[in-house]
Design an enzyme around this catalytic site. Structure first.
Site, PDB file in Angstrom:
ATOM      1  N   ASP A 120       9.044  67.906  18.327  1.00 51.78           N
ATOM      2  CA  ASP A 120       8.450  66.847  19.147  1.00 51.78           C
ATOM      3  C   ASP A 120       8.518  67.250  20.610  1.00 51.78           C
ATOM      4  OD1 ASP A 120       7.743  65.196  17.148  1.00 51.78           O
ATOM      5  OD2 ASP A 120       9.172  63.604  17.565  1.00 51.78           O
ATOM      6  N   ASP A 159       2.080  64.457  19.482  1.00 49.46           N
ATOM      7  CA  ASP A 159       2.939  65.490  20.061  1.00 49.46           C
ATOM      8  C   ASP A 159       3.890  66.066  19.026  1.00 49.46           C
ATOM      9  OD1 ASP A 159       5.765  63.670  21.383  1.00 49.46           O
ATOM     10  OD2 ASP A 159       4.339  63.047  19.848  1.00 49.46           O
TER      11      ASP A 159
END
Length: 457
Positions: free
Chosen positions: A330, A373
């Site tokens: 992430d 993301d």
């Protein structure tokens, strides 16, 4: 071709040879006709491809214009900058990309169903404008903007009694809800559905036209082979040049076709033309296949493999006997980056992250964008003993990302969770990696955690 005809006329032969010449001329006429048919079919294929490209441009224009309106109205409800409202109505009243898309589509006169799909998308977009203008009216009332500052459409909008009686913050909240809630998303989905139907219809129509042209070309090629074989039999004793101009090129072309290769530009005119036509079609089909494969397997923003490929790899490695590692990644505080710098910078950050990860791993490792993301990396032929390799990679990655080469981009860090399997990709493996990611985030971010006793980065 013309030189061959002159040489045939210049040969003195007996009556039998005269008959052979007549038959040869007839065969030549058929060859010319077949070439003309091939040319026409080739142009039909090119025209259908051109029509598909133009129709795709129209749909893309509609798609971009619709999303642009959504972006501006959402920005206006968030930052209440009147410039976003002006940009919104500049698109509506001046740019008019949605209407232009439909007008350009009608120029190419595709099937009625294709025009109907794009018309429906425009109508759905127009219907959604009412909600968006109403939201802008709520914000304008809440902020007390003077009517002279507002576009005519917003001035003409009327709030219902209940909304007119709301307080300032309540009106703002109501406006934001109107353009972010599930009903709005459903309306956007309806637009995308019409555009999806448009793409399906135009793709089906193009494939049908190209299939017809391909079949006609195949028949024409078959006819040419027959005619050339007749010429070979009839003229083998008289026309030695035929061996060089036709027989040899024919055998070479057949070899290349069987081996799925482009044809050499050799031989008589017909064969050169055939080779050029075949090569053009070969290149066109190869480009289409590469384009479709790229779209199907790769994320359009970052160029990485997409979620669909990730799901396929999970199934593929379920029954394998190869040691693998899964890393889920992430971008830390990515929402803050979007909020502070905007989505354009956010997209550039994602591209920078994707390029950095891709360059940091082996060519045979699978680097995937799961969405947003979130990224994943599948490493093969690696085990827990190689944990230090992964540690060093993420140290280098985070060092690179915290010192971006582009001064316009903010520094970022990645949090990652890794898990290992000796044989197969299981749901348990994904769960372990996900838990390790959770530990990395809770432990301060900017690190890589593992599902075992190994230390963190």
């Amino acid at each position: 071709m013309e030189k061959d005809r002159k040489s045939i006329k210049g040969i003195r032969i007996k009556a039998l040879n005269a008959a052979i010449i007549i038959v040869s001329c007839i065969v030549y006429i058929f060859l010319i006709y077949t070439t003309a048919v091939m040319t026409a079919d080739y142009h039909k294929m090119v025209d259908s491809t051109y029509e598909y490209i133009e129709c795709e441009k129209s749909a893309t224009m509609m798609y971009q214009a619709s999303d642009y309106l959504t972006e501006q109205v959402r920005l206006f409800t968030q930052n209440m900058d009147i410039n976003n409202m002006k940009l919104y109505f500049e698109e509506i009243n001046k740019s008019k990309r949605r209407e232009k898309a439909l007008e350009e589509l009608e120029i190419h006169k595709p099937d009625e169903a294709v025009i109907k799909d794009l018309s429906s998308a425009l109508q759905s977009s127009n219907d959604l404008m009412k909600r968006e203008i109403y939201a802008m009216k709520l914000i304008s009332e809440a902020k007390g903007y003077d009517d002279s500052m507002l576009p005519q459409e917003v001035r003409d909008a009327k709030l219902n009694a209940a909304d007119a009686g709301l307080g300032t913050q309540e009106k703002i909240d109501k406006a934001r809800d109107l353009v972010f809630n599930s009903d709005y998303q459903a309306a956007k989905a309806q637009i995308y559905s019409h555009l999806s139907s448009f793409f399906d219809d135009i793709t089906g129509s193009t494939k049908a036209q190209q299939a017809g042209s391909t079949e006609a070309l195949s028949k024409a090629i078959l006819k040419q082979r027959i005619f050339i074989s007749i010429l070979f039999v009839l003229n083998i004793l008289t026309f030695i040049a035929i061996t060089v101009l036709i027989v040899k090129p024919l055998s070479v072309h057949i070899k290349h076709i069987r081996e799925n290769e482009t044809l050499e530009i050799i031989g008589a005119y017909e064969f050169k033309y055939l080779a050029l036509t075949y090569n053009d079609i070969y290149a066109l089909n190869s480009a289409n296949e590469r384009m479709l494969m790229q779209k199907a397997e790769h994320d359009p923003l970052t160029g990485l493999l997409n979620r669909g490929v990730f799901d396929s790899l999970r199934e593929f490695f379920k029954d394998g006997d190869m040691s693998i590692a899964l890393i889920v990644v992430d971008v830390d505080n990515f929402k803050r980056i979007n909020d502070e710098y905007g989505h354009e910078i956010g997209d550039k950050v994602l591209k920078m992250v994707a390029d950095t990860i891709r360059q940091s791993f082996r060519p045979n490792d699978y680097v995937i964008r799961l969405g947003g993301d979130e990224f994943a990396i599948i490493l093969t032929d690696i085990a827990e003993e190689d944990v230090s390799i992964i540690k060093r990679k993420f140290q280098r990655i985070n060092n690179t990302l915290t010192n971006p080469k582009d001064d316009m981009l903010p520094p970022v860090t990645l949090s990652a969770g890794a898990a290992f399997s000796e044989k197969a990709f299981s749901d348990e493996l994904f769960g372990k990696a996900d838990k390790a990611l959770y530990d990395a985030k809770n432990g301060g971010r900017g690190r890589c955690c593992f599902d075992s006793e190994y230390a963190e980065v």
